[in-house]
Design a protein around this motif. Structure first.
Motif, PDB file in Angstrom:
ATOM      1  N   ARG A  13      -2.284   7.854   4.681  1.00  0.00           N
ATOM      2  CA  ARG A  13      -3.579   7.395   5.187  1.00  0.00           C
ATOM      3  C   ARG A  13      -4.682   8.049   4.395  1.00  0.00           C
ATOM      4  N   PHE A  14      -5.736   7.312   4.128  1.00  0.00           N
ATOM      5  CA  PHE A  14      -6.974   7.896   3.623  1.00  0.00           C
ATOM      6  C   PHE A  14      -8.009   7.664   4.709  1.00  0.00           C
ATOM      7  N   ASP A  15      -8.605   8.754   5.191  1.00  0.00           N
ATOM      8  CA  ASP A  15      -9.480   8.671   6.357  1.00  0.00           C
ATOM      9  C   ASP A  15      -8.672   8.019   7.479  1.00  0.00           C
ATOM     10  N   GLY A  37       1.966  -5.584  -7.787  1.00  0.00           N
ATOM     11  CA  GLY A  37       1.182  -6.051  -6.650  1.00  0.00           C
ATOM     12  C   GLY A  37      -0.284  -6.086  -7.005  1.00  0.00           C
ATOM     13  N   PRO A  38      -1.092  -6.745  -6.169  1.00  0.00           N
ATOM     14  CA  PRO A  38      -2.511  -6.868  -6.466  1.00  0.00           C
ATOM     15  C   PRO A  38      -3.219  -5.519  -6.363  1.00  0.00           C
ATOM     16  N   SER A  39      -4.373  -5.446  -6.930  1.00  0.00           N
ATOM     17  CA  SER A  39      -5.182  -4.235  -6.908  1.00  0.00           C
ATOM     18  C   SER A  39      -5.399  -3.765  -5.461  1.00  0.00           C
ATOM     19  N   GLY A  40      -5.202  -2.480  -5.229  1.00  0.00           N
ATOM     20  CA  GLY A  40      -5.452  -1.913  -3.910  1.00  0.00           C
ATOM     21  C   GLY A  40      -4.255  -1.948  -2.976  1.00  0.00           C
ATOM     22  N   CYS A  41      -3.091  -2.438  -3.439  1.00  0.00           N
ATOM     23  CA  CYS A  41      -1.937  -2.582  -2.545  1.00  0.00           C
ATOM     24  C   CYS A  41      -1.182  -1.260  -2.352  1.00  0.00           C
ATOM     25  N   GLY A  42      -1.517  -0.239  -3.133  1.00  0.00           N
ATOM     26  CA  GLY A  42      -0.901   1.073  -2.918  1.00  0.00           C
ATOM     27  C   GLY A  42       0.037   1.537  -4.019  1.00  0.00           C
ATOM     28  N   LYS A  43      -0.002   0.882  -5.163  1.00  0.00           N
ATOM     29  CA  LYS A  43       0.908   1.231  -6.264  1.00  0.00           C
ATOM     30  C   LYS A  43       0.646   2.645  -6.794  1.00  0.00           C
ATOM     31  N   THR A  44      -0.617   2.904  -7.136  1.00  0.00           N
ATOM     32  CA  THR A  44      -0.952   4.213  -7.702  1.00  0.00           C
ATOM     33  C   THR A  44      -0.677   5.333  -6.704  1.00  0.00           C
ATOM     34  N   THR A  45      -0.996   5.097  -5.455  1.00  0.00           N
ATOM     35  CA  THR A  45      -0.755   6.116  -4.433  1.00  0.00           C
ATOM     36  C   THR A  45       0.740   6.435  -4.349  1.00  0.00           C
ATOM     37  N   THR A  46       1.586   5.405  -4.406  1.00  0.00           N
ATOM     38  CA  THR A  46       3.039   5.616  -4.396  1.00  0.00           C
ATOM     39  C   THR A  46       3.465   6.483  -5.578  1.00  0.00           C
TER      40      THR A  46
HETATM   41  N1  LIG Z   1      -8.386   9.305  -2.826  1.00  0.00           N
HETATM   42  C1  LIG Z   1      -8.611   8.224  -2.072  1.00  0.00           C
HETATM   43  N2  LIG Z   1      -9.453   8.255  -1.023  1.00  0.00           N
HETATM   44  C2  LIG Z   1      -9.675   7.173  -0.246  1.00  0.00           C
HETATM   45  N3  LIG Z   1      -9.069   5.984  -0.441  1.00  0.00           N
HETATM   46  C3  LIG Z   1      -8.205   5.869  -1.476  1.00  0.00           C
HETATM   47  C4  LIG Z   1      -7.931   6.984  -2.341  1.00  0.00           C
HETATM   48  N4  LIG Z   1      -7.026   6.572  -3.276  1.00  0.00           N
HETATM   49  C5  LIG Z   1      -6.754   5.280  -3.003  1.00  0.00           C
HETATM   50  N5  LIG Z   1      -7.450   4.864  -1.917  1.00  0.00           N
HETATM   51  C6  LIG Z   1      -7.365   3.516  -1.324  1.00  0.00           C
HETATM   52  O1  LIG Z   1      -6.012   3.245  -1.068  1.00  0.00           O
HETATM   53  C7  LIG Z   1      -5.694   1.887  -1.326  1.00  0.00           C
HETATM   54  C8  LIG Z   1      -4.557   1.809  -2.332  1.00  0.00           C
HETATM   55  O2  LIG Z   1      -5.017   2.305  -3.571  1.00  0.00           O
HETATM   56  P1  LIG Z   1      -4.108   2.399  -4.851  1.00  0.00           P
HETATM   57  O3  LIG Z   1      -2.835   3.084  -4.522  1.00  0.00           O
HETATM   58  O4  LIG Z   1      -4.927   2.989  -5.945  1.00  0.00           O
HETATM   59  O5  LIG Z   1      -3.817   0.865  -5.146  1.00  0.00           O
HETATM   60  P2  LIG Z   1      -3.320   0.146  -6.497  1.00  0.00           P
HETATM   61  O6  LIG Z   1      -2.889   1.189  -7.474  1.00  0.00           O
HETATM   62  O7  LIG Z   1      -2.219  -0.748  -6.046  1.00  0.00           O
HETATM   63  O8  LIG Z   1      -4.495  -0.647  -6.987  1.00  0.00           O
HETATM   64  C9  LIG Z   1      -6.971   1.251  -1.813  1.00  0.00           C
HETATM   65  O9  LIG Z   1      -7.587   0.598  -0.727  1.00  0.00           O
HETATM   66  C10 LIG Z   1      -7.804   2.421  -2.262  1.00  0.00           C
HETATM   67  O10 LIG Z   1      -9.182   2.144  -2.128  1.00  0.00           O
END
Ligand SMILES: Nc1ncnc2c1ncn2[C@@H]1O[C@H](COP(=O)(O)OP(=O)(O)O)[C@@H](O)[C@H]1O
Ligand SMILES: [Mg+2]
Length: 361
Positions: A13-15, A37-46
């Motif tokens: 979770r973010f916030d 996946g589309p932008s914002g789907c959580g790839k980078t976070t994973t």
């Molecule tokens: N450090 C952060 N703080 C708040 N929200 C974040 C942060 N990093 C990513 N998010 C949110 O988490 C969601 C997934 O982001 P991200 O994993 O970067 O997606 P992707 O790489 O698939 O585009 C997005 O809605 C993004 O705005």
């Protein structure tokens, strides 16, 4: 193949926003796995959770059978190549590649040999003394790869590494990456929002949307047998149509009954409203009146190897997307046919299916 990375029920979770909703993922040693996946789907976070740059709120991360959820990033045998490769602009190529080895106090001769080896691998033999600002975007990307390789990681995490390159260079680099992975014999976990890139390079594609894994499988499985309309729509152009099973292995679309290969056994009994995916290249063109249905070509586009056409069906409202090697003219009336094995039946989202079931056959 033995398992190298495992994610178990990862929640992030973010916030107050949940961005990963219980991700389960397994990556085998030596596999090329792509998160798509589309932008914002959580790839980078994973990826950041696997790399150790981000802590999950729930769930565990395993590496080679060991729980590494709480292990710091620099102790993981994992290296990351980011989209903005972050090369040091004031150092030359050799110094950039040497940097992490110097931090690890490797001997000078070892460092020199490694630089040579890595530059050879990325096809930039003899570039040791070039300045970073003398390199093209593609060359910088190769140096970023070389810099990651010299640490001998067991896994390379690649976050849209080709995102900044133009299309032609991107395609060249796709082949390069596949070759590099083979020569290195290590595991690649790759991120892209580009479906073609994912299908071209990967052993396994993991399709994500809104913090959920939608489907994982080989590129062929993902393309040929999408599990839902999101995946079908995201992976290439498709006809996604409303249908209804009207007999065992027969689906009615737009007033026409088509034999298909899915039935009760696959969870699609007679009466069930379904989504149907038909790929544009799977619709055969026949003389008018000789196919399963007829239509009129309303637009035509030559896109390199084949023609892409929109065809207005005579039966109803549907505009079909077709791809064909043969040239047909706008205004031409044609017949069309789809073989049973090219009709992909899918479950409707639950809420939609319930309201649709109230309709009569
Ligand atoms: N450090 C952060 N703080 C708040 N929200 C974040 C942060 N990093 C990513 N998010 C949110 O988490 C969601 C997934 O982001 P991200 O994993 O970067 O997606 P992707 O790489 O698939 O585009 C997005 O809605 C993004 O705005
Ligand atoms: Mg991202």
């Amino acid at each position: 193949m033995s398992e190298l990375i495992r994610l178990e029920s990862i929640v992030k979770r973010f916030d107050d926003t949940v961005v990963l909703n219980g991700i389960d993922l397994s990556v085998a040693e030596n596999e090329f796995v792509t998160l798509l996946g589309p932008s914002g789907c959580g790839k980078t976070t994973t990826l950041r959770i696997i790399g150790g740059f981000e802590k999950p709120d729930e769930g565990r991360v395993f590496f080679d059978g060991k729980d590494i959820t709480d292990m710091p990033a620099n102790q993981r045998h994992i290296n990351t190549v980011f989209q903005n490769y972050a090369l040091f602009p004031h150092m030359n190529v050799g110094e950039n590649i040497a940097f992490s080895m110097r931090v690890r106090n490797k001997p000078e001769q070892y460092i020199k040999d490694k630089i040579k080896y890595a530059l050879k691998l990325v096809n930039l033999d003899g570039f040791e003394n070039r300045r970073i600002d003398q390199l093209s975007g593609g060359q910088q990307q190769r140096i970023a790869m070389a810099r990651a390789i010299v640490n001998e990681p067991r896994v390379l995490l690649l976050d849209e590494p080709l995102g900044a390159l133009d299309l032609k260079l991107r395609q060249e680099m796709q082949y390069e990456l596949v070759r590099l992975k083979k020569e290195l014999g290590i595991t690649f976990l790759y991120i892209t929002h580009d479906q073609e890139e994912a299908l071209t390079m990967s052993d396994k594609v993991v399709v994500m949307n809104e913090g959920y894994i939608q489907q994982e499988g080989t590129p062929e499985q993902i393309y040929d047998e999408p599990v839902n309309a999101f995946v079908a729509d995201f992976i290439g152009d498709s006809n996604i149509l409303d249908g209804q099973m009207i007999a065992e292995r027969v689906v009615r679309i737009d007033g026409v009954d088509y034999p298909c290969i899915d039935g009760t056994e696959q969870g699609f009994p007679p009466g069930r409203p379904v989504d149907v995916v038909i790929r544009p290249e799977d619709i055969d063109i026949m003389p008018y009146g000789q196919g399963q249905f007829n239509g009129t070509i309303i637009s035509k586009l030559f896109i390199g190897v084949h023609y892409e056409m929109l065809v207005q069906s005579e039966n109803g409202e549907i505009e079909w997307l077709l791809q064909n090697y043969d040239q047909h003219d706008v205004g031409e009336k044609i017949g069309m046919k789809v073989d049973p094995e090219n009709i992909q039946i899918m479950h409707k989202p639950k809420s939609e299916a319930e309201s649709a079931r109230e309709l009569d056959l």
